[in-house]
Design a protein around this motif. Structure first.
Motif, PDB file in Angstrom:
ATOM      1  N   VAL A   1       0.845  -1.218   0.000  1.00 16.30           N
ATOM      2  CA  VAL A   1       0.000   0.000   0.000  1.00 16.30           C
ATOM      3  C   VAL A   1       0.870   1.254   0.000  1.00 16.30           C
ATOM      4  O   VAL A   1       0.431   2.311  -0.441  1.00 16.30           O
ATOM      5  N   PHE A   2       2.113   1.104   0.482  1.00 15.43           N
ATOM      6  CA  PHE A   2       2.982   2.288   0.546  1.00 15.43           C
ATOM      7  C   PHE A   2       3.567   2.664  -0.818  1.00 15.43           C
ATOM      8  O   PHE A   2       4.309   3.635  -0.936  1.00 15.43           O
ATOM      9  N   ASN A   3       3.241   1.852  -1.843  1.00 17.21           N
ATOM     10  CA  ASN A   3       3.749   2.179  -3.183  1.00 17.21           C
ATOM     11  C   ASN A   3       3.108   3.444  -3.738  1.00 17.21           C
ATOM     12  O   ASN A   3       3.606   4.039  -4.683  1.00 17.21           O
ATOM     13  N   GLU A   4       1.964   3.797  -3.192  1.00 15.97           N
ATOM     14  CA  GLU A   4       1.343   5.047  -3.638  1.00 15.97           C
ATOM     15  C   GLU A   4       0.902   5.886  -2.442  1.00 15.97           C
ATOM     16  O   GLU A   4       0.654   5.344  -1.354  1.00 15.97           O
ATOM     17  N   MET A   5       0.853   7.185  -2.646  1.00 18.54           N
ATOM     18  CA  MET A   5       0.416   8.100  -1.585  1.00 18.54           C
ATOM     19  C   MET A   5      -1.105   8.005  -1.451  1.00 18.54           C
ATOM     20  O   MET A   5      -1.816   7.985  -2.452  1.00 18.54           O
ATOM     21  N   ARG A   6      -1.585   7.964  -0.228  1.00 16.02           N
ATOM     22  CA  ARG A   6      -3.037   7.909   0.005  1.00 16.02           C
ATOM     23  C   ARG A   6      -3.458   9.109   0.842  1.00 16.02           C
ATOM     24  O   ARG A   6      -2.643   9.756   1.482  1.00 16.02           O
ATOM     25  N   ARG A   7      -4.737   9.383   0.808  1.00 16.25           N
ATOM     26  CA  ARG A   7      -5.335  10.441   1.618  1.00 16.25           C
ATOM     27  C   ARG A   7      -6.466   9.831   2.438  1.00 16.25           C
ATOM     28  O   ARG A   7      -7.094   8.863   1.986  1.00 16.25           O
ATOM     29  N   PRO A   8      -6.757  10.388   3.617  1.00 15.22           N
ATOM     30  CA  PRO A   8      -7.989   9.958   4.296  1.00 15.22           C
ATOM     31  C   PRO A   8      -9.176  10.223   3.364  1.00 15.22           C
ATOM     32  O   PRO A   8      -9.197  11.245   2.665  1.00 15.22           O
ATOM     33  N   ASP A   9     -10.115   9.299   3.313  1.00 12.73           N
ATOM     34  CA  ASP A   9     -11.291   9.503   2.467  1.00 12.73           C
ATOM     35  C   ASP A   9     -12.524   8.901   3.138  1.00 12.73           C
ATOM     36  O   ASP A   9     -12.482   8.586   4.330  1.00 12.73           O
ATOM     37  N   HIS A  10     -13.599   8.710   2.363  1.00 16.26           N
ATOM     38  CA  HIS A  10     -14.842   8.233   2.981  1.00 16.26           C
ATOM     39  C   HIS A  10     -14.750   6.778   3.412  1.00 16.26           C
ATOM     40  O   HIS A  10     -15.617   6.283   4.123  1.00 16.26           O
ATOM     41  N   THR A  11     -13.700   6.073   3.007  1.00 12.76           N
ATOM     42  CA  THR A  11     -13.543   4.677   3.435  1.00 12.76           C
ATOM     43  C   THR A  11     -12.514   4.530   4.558  1.00 12.76           C
ATOM     44  O   THR A  11     -12.400   3.478   5.159  1.00 12.76           O
TER      45      THR A  11
ATOM     46  N   TYR B   1      -2.025  10.433   8.896  1.00 14.48           N
ATOM     47  CA  TYR B   1      -2.818  11.627   8.561  1.00 14.48           C
ATOM     48  C   TYR B   1      -4.256  11.431   9.020  1.00 14.48           C
ATOM     49  O   TYR B   1      -4.793  10.330   8.936  1.00 14.48           O
ATOM     50  N   GLN B   2      -4.869  12.495   9.458  1.00 10.24           N
ATOM     51  CA  GLN B   2      -6.279  12.525   9.860  1.00 10.24           C
ATOM     52  C   GLN B   2      -6.671  13.993   9.985  1.00 10.24           C
ATOM     53  O   GLN B   2      -5.836  14.878   9.762  1.00 10.24           O
ATOM     54  N   CYS B   3      -7.900  14.278  10.345  1.00  7.91           N
ATOM     55  CA  CYS B   3      -8.295  15.660  10.635  1.00  7.91           C
ATOM     56  C   CYS B   3      -7.392  16.198  11.742  1.00  7.91           C
ATOM     57  O   CYS B   3      -7.067  15.493  12.693  1.00  7.91           O
ATOM     58  N   MET B   4      -6.977  17.448  11.627  1.00 10.45           N
ATOM     59  CA  MET B   4      -6.048  18.046  12.587  1.00 10.45           C
ATOM     60  C   MET B   4      -6.765  18.708  13.761  1.00 10.45           C
ATOM     61  O   MET B   4      -6.152  19.148  14.704  1.00 10.45           O
ATOM     62  N   HIS B   5      -8.094  18.796  13.691  1.00 13.87           N
ATOM     63  CA  HIS B   5      -8.890  19.433  14.741  1.00 13.87           C
ATOM     64  C   HIS B   5      -8.295  20.811  15.091  1.00 13.87           C
ATOM     65  O   HIS B   5      -7.828  21.056  16.213  1.00 13.87           O
ATOM     66  N   CYS B   6      -8.335  21.642  14.066  1.00 13.30           N
ATOM     67  CA  CYS B   6      -7.740  22.983  14.145  1.00 13.30           C
ATOM     68  C   CYS B   6      -8.336  23.786  15.302  1.00 13.30           C
ATOM     69  O   CYS B   6      -9.524  23.661  15.616  1.00 13.30           O
ATOM     70  N   ASN B   7      -7.510  24.631  15.900  1.00 15.92           N
ATOM     71  CA  ASN B   7      -8.011  25.523  16.965  1.00 15.92           C
ATOM     72  C   ASN B   7      -9.046  26.499  16.428  1.00 15.92           C
ATOM     73  O   ASN B   7      -9.990  26.881  17.119  1.00 15.92           O
ATOM     74  N   THR B   8      -8.827  26.935  15.203  1.00 13.19           N
ATOM     75  CA  THR B   8      -9.776  27.845  14.540  1.00 13.19           C
ATOM     76  C   THR B   8     -10.156  27.190  13.213  1.00 13.19           C
ATOM     77  O   THR B   8      -9.574  27.493  12.180  1.00 13.19           O
ATOM     78  N   PRO B   9     -11.102  26.273  13.235  1.00 14.85           N
ATOM     79  CA  PRO B   9     -11.322  25.408  12.064  1.00 14.85           C
ATOM     80  C   PRO B   9     -12.000  26.114  10.893  1.00 14.85           C
ATOM     81  O   PRO B   9     -13.055  26.718  11.041  1.00 14.85           O
ATOM     82  N   ALA B  10     -11.385  25.988   9.727  1.00 13.67           N
ATOM     83  CA  ALA B  10     -11.952  26.586   8.515  1.00 13.67           C
ATOM     84  C   ALA B  10     -13.280  25.931   8.159  1.00 13.67           C
ATOM     85  O   ALA B  10     -14.181  26.575   7.631  1.00 13.67           O
TER      86      ALA B  10
END
Ligand code: SF4
Ligand code: SF4
Ligand code: SF4
Length: 300
Positions: free
Chosen positions: A79-89, A111-120
Motif C-alpha cells: 500500500v505504501f507504493n502510492e500516496m493515500r489520503r484519508p477519504d470516505h472509506t 494523517y487525519q483531521c487536525m482538529h484545528c483551533n480555529t477550524p476553517a
C-alpha cells in the motif's frame, strides 16, 4: 442521526431566506473560533518511532463501524507504493517516505483531521453542521448538513471527504477524534492500539512541552519544529519528525488562521454580490427538500 422535521425545514428555509435577504445590508458573519479553552486536548505524533504497522487504520475503522479487512492483511506494505489520503472509506491513513540520509529506516506518517483551533470547516459551513467542542474535537452533524461541500474547499488539509459512491444521503466523513470514546474517558482508538507509543494523547499545552523537550534532548533526531503548534492558528494534532513536514506530505502553511482566509473569500465574494449567495441558498434548500423527500419515501 436525528431525523429532520417539518419545523427544521421551516427553520432552515427561514435561515436561508434571512441570509439571502440580509446580504445587501450586512456582511455575512462567519463564526470565529479563536478561543482555545485550557482543557483542549490533543495528540502528539512522533513519526520517528512509527513502524508503519497500520494498526491505527484498522482500529479507527472498527471503532466507527466501517468495513475493514482483517487486521493480518494490514501487514501488506505494498500500500505504501502510492500516496493515500484519508477519504470516505478510511478516516486515517499512513504513508511512507524515504528516511533521512544515512538512515536506513523509512519515515511513516499518519494523517487525519487536525482538529484545528480555529477550524476553517466550522467557519465555512453556513448551517453550522461543523462544531468545535471545548476539548478540541471538531465534529460534523449530518442532520444539519445540506451537502454543499464548502467545508471540503475550505479545509487547508483537504480532510472532509464526501461519500460520492452513495446515491442516497451521502455523508461527509472525517476523523471525529473518537468523540464518543473520549467523552467517557476512553482513549481514541488509534492511540489505544498503537504498539510503539507513537501517539500521545493529552492536554495540548502539555504535548507542546513534551515535544520541545524531545527536540532539546535529541536535536539530531528531530527537526526543530513542532508542526501544528502555530500552523493556521494551531491544531490539536501535533507532529515531530526527522524531516520538514512539507517533505512528508503535509502542507506548508502560514500562522494565520484559515477561517480568516475563508471568511475574506466569503465576504469578498458575497458581501456585495447577491446572486451567487442567493443561488447557493436556493440550491441548499432544494437539496434539503430532496433529501427529506427520499426519507419520507423510504419510511412509506
Ligand atoms: S483539518 Fe480541516 S476538517 Fe479538520 S478541523 Fe481543520 S479545517 Fe476542519
Ligand atoms: S482519533 Fe479516532 S477517528 Fe481520529 S484517526 Fe484516531 S481512531 Fe480514527
Ligand atoms: S499503530 Fe502506531 S506504529 Fe503502527 S502505523 Fe499507526 S502510528 Fe505507526
Amino acid at each position: 442521526m436525528p431525523k429532520q422535521s417539518r419545523r427544521d425545514f421551516f427553520k432552515i428555509s427561514a435561515a436561508l431566506t434571512a441570509v439571502t435577504a440580509g446580504v445587501t445590508s450586512t456582511k455575512i458573519k462567519a463564526e470565529s473560533k479563536d478561543y482555545i479553552p485550557d482543557k483542549a486536548m490533543g495528540v502528539l505524533i512522533d513519526t520517528t518511532v512509527c513502524i508503519g504497522c497500520r494498526k491505527c487504520e484498522w482500529a479507527c475503522k472498527v471503532a466507527h463501524d466501517m468495513p475493514t479487512a482483517p487486521l493480518e492483511s494490514y501487514d501488506n506494505r505494498t500500500v505504501f507504493n502510492e500516496m493515500r489520503r484519508p477519504d470516505h472509506t478510511a478516516l486515517t491513513v499512513i504513508n511512507e517516505f524515504p528516511g533521512k540520509e544515512l538512515d536506513r529506516f523509512p519515515i511513516d506518517v499518519k494523517y487525519q483531521c487536525m482538529h484545528c483551533n480555529t477550524p476553517a470547516c466550522v467557519s465555512a459551513c453556513i448551517v453550522k453542521a461543523f462544531h468545535k467542542h471545548p476539548n478540541g474535537t471538531v465534529t460534523w452533524d449530518g442532520s444539519k448538513c445540506i451537502g454543499c461541500r464548502y467545508c471540503m474547499v475550505a479545509c487547508p488539509f483537504q480532510i472532509p471527504a464526501f461519500e460520492f459512491d452513495k446515491a442516497i444521503e451521502p455523508d461527509i466523513k472525517k476523523c471525529d477524534f473518537c468523540f464518543e470514546r473520549t467523552k467517557i474517558g476512553m482513549l481514541p482508538a488509534c492511540v489505544e492500539i498503537c504498539p510503539n507509543e507513537v501517539l500521545t494523547y493529552g492536554k495540548r499545552e502539555d504535548l507542546i512541552n513534551i515535544a520541545h523537550n524531545r527536540i532539546e534532548i535529541d536535536p539530531d533526531k528531530y527537526e526543530n519544529h513542532v508542526y501544528g503548534e502555530f500552523e493556521v492558528g494551531g491544531t490539536s494534532w501535533l507532529y515531530l519528525a526527522g524531516k520538514k513536514m512539507p517533505e512528508l506530505g503535509m502542507p506548508d502553511l502560514p500562522r494565520a488562521t484559515a477561517p480568516g482566509v475563508s471568511e475574506s473569500i466569503q465576504h469578498g465574494l458575497f458581501a456585495y454580490f447577491v446572486p451567487p449567495l442567493a443561488l447557493y441558498a436556493v440550491l441548499g434548500g432544494v437539496m434539503w427538500i430532496n433529501k427529506n423527500r427520499k426519507n419520507s419515501e423510504t419510511e412509506e
